[in-house]
Scaffold this active site. Structure first.
Site, PDB file in Angstrom:
ATOM      1  CE  LYS A   1      -3.799  -0.350   4.777  1.00 28.42           C
ATOM      2  NZ  LYS A   1      -5.146   0.212   5.004  1.00 28.42           N
TER       3      LYS A   1
ATOM      4  CG  HIS B   1      -2.132  -0.859   1.074  1.00 28.80           C
ATOM      5  ND1 HIS B   1      -2.105  -2.195   1.389  1.00 28.80           N
ATOM      6  CD2 HIS B   1      -3.390  -0.604   0.607  1.00 28.80           C
ATOM      7  CE1 HIS B   1      -3.290  -2.736   1.134  1.00 28.80           C
ATOM      8  NE2 HIS B   1      -4.087  -1.784   0.662  1.00 28.80           N
TER       9      HIS B   1
END
Ligand code: NAP
Length: 267
Positions: free
Chosen positions: A160, A156
Site C-alpha cells: 500500500k 494493510h
C-alpha cells in the site's frame, strides 16, 4: 415480479470488476448487460470469472456498450484517470453510474451531480463500499463522546502506497466532529525512536501497520480509568465489498442526482 436490473461493468478484468461480474451473474435481481475491459476484450464475461459461459463478450468500447446494451446501471472500478470520463459518458446515455473508483475531486462530483440532475437519473460515488467499515466509523464517533482518549491502528498489505489509509483518516475526521481537540498523554512525552507514537491528529494518534498477508483491518482503542473499549473491523477479501455494491445498485434506481458516500444508505 420486478424486472431485473441490467448492469454494465467497466474495469471488468480488474480485481474488483471480477467480483462485481460474479455478483451480477449470481444475483437473481440483476442481469449482466455488458462488460468492458481493455485487456480481456473478446472473452466471455462468465469465463473471465470462472463461472462458465454468460453469453456476454467483454468489449473495450464503453460508449458503444452504453449506447446499445440497454443497461440501467454502470458499475465502475477502474482508475482515477478513466473514471470521470466513464461516469460522464454513462450519464449522457441515461445509465446510472455506481462508482467505486477512488480519487474524484469535489469539483468533479459537483459537475457529475449537475449532469445526473439534467438527465433525471441517480448516481453514486462510494470510496468505501464496506458496510462493516462504515459501521466502525459510526460506532467509533459515538464512543468518542464518552471516551475521548483514543488511538487508531490500521493494518494493510505492505505494498500500500499511502499512510494512514483513507478509512483511518475518515474515522479520525468523524471522531473529531464530536470530540473537542484535546492533547492526550504525558505533556513531557518524548520519542526516542522517531515515529514511535504514530501520526498526530487533533490530539490523538494514528498508527499504520504494513505487512504482507494482511488485506485491510482497523481498530479504534479507547481508554479510560479502569477500562478500555476496542472497536475493530477486519476485511479479508474483495468479496466483502459486494453487499455494499449490491445495495448501491438497487438504491441508485430510486432517486435523482449524484450521492457521494455509501454511508448515506445505512440508517
Ligand atoms: P485493478 O485490479 O488494477 O483493476 C483496474 C481495472 O481498470 C482493470 O480492469 C484495468 O483494465 C482498468 N483500467 C485501467 N486503466 C484504465 C483506463 N485508462 N481506461 C479504462 N480502464 C482502465 O484495481 P482494483 O483493485 O480492482 O481497484 C480499482 C479501483 O477501485 C481503484 O481506484 C481502487 O482504489 C478502488 N477500490 C474501491 C473500493 C471501494 O470500496 N469503493 C474497494 C476496493 C478498491 P486494463 O488494465 O485492461 O485497462
Amino acid at each position: 415480479m420486478n424486472r431485473r436490473i441490467r448492469v454494465a461493468v467497466s474495469g471488468a478484468g480488474g480485481r474488483m470488476g471480477k467480483e462485481v461480474i460474479k455478483l451480477v451473474l449470481q444475483d437473481e435481481g440483476m442481469e449482466l448487460a455488458a462488460a468492458i475491459d481493455r485487456s480481456s476484450h473478446g472473452v466471455d464475461a462468465g469465463g473471465l470469472v470462472g463461472l462458465g459461459e454468460a453469453g456476454v463478450r467483454v468489449t473495450d468500447d464503453l460508449e458503444t456498450a452504453l449506447a446499445t446494451a440497454g443497461a440501467d446501471v454502470l458499475v465502475d472500478f477502474t482508475t482515477p484517470q478513466a473514471a470521470y470520463t466513464n461516469t460522464s459518458l454513462a450519464i449522457k446515455y441515461g445509465v446510472r453510474p455506481v462508482i467505486g473508483t477512488t480519487g474524484f475531486t469535489p469539483e468533479q462530483i459537483g459537475e457529475l451531480d449537475e449532469q445526473c440532475k439534467e438527465q433525471g437519473i441517480g448516481g453514486l460515488i462510494a470510496p468505501n463500499f464496506s458496510i462493516g467499515a462504515i459501521l466502525l466509523m459510526r460506532f467509533a464517533a459515538q464512543a468518542a463522546k464518552y471516551f475521548p482518549h483514543l488511538e487508531i491502528i490500521e493494518y494493510h498489505g505492505d505494498q500500500k502506497l499511502d499512510a494512514p489509509s483513507g478509512t483511518a483518516v475518515k474515522t479520525a475526521e468523524m471522531i473529531s466532529e464530536v470530540r473537542k481537540e484535546m492533547k492526550q498523554g504525558n505533556p513531557r512525552e518524548e520519542e526516542t525512536i522517531e515515529g514511535a507514537r504514530g501520526g498526530y491528529y487533533n490530539g490523538f494518534r494514528i498508527h499504520s501497520v504494513r505487512l504482507p498477508g494482511i488485506f485491510a483491518q482497523e481498530e479504534v482503542v479507547f481508554g479510560d480509568y479502569g477500562q478500555t473499549l476496542k472497536i475493530r473491523h477486519d476485511s479479508y477479501e474483495r468479496a466483502g465489498y459486494m453487499p455494499g455494491v449490491k445495495l448501491g445498485i438497487e438504491k441508485v434506481m430510486g432517486y435523482t442526482g449524484m450521492i457521494y458516500g455509501f454511508d448515506h444508505f445505512i440508517d
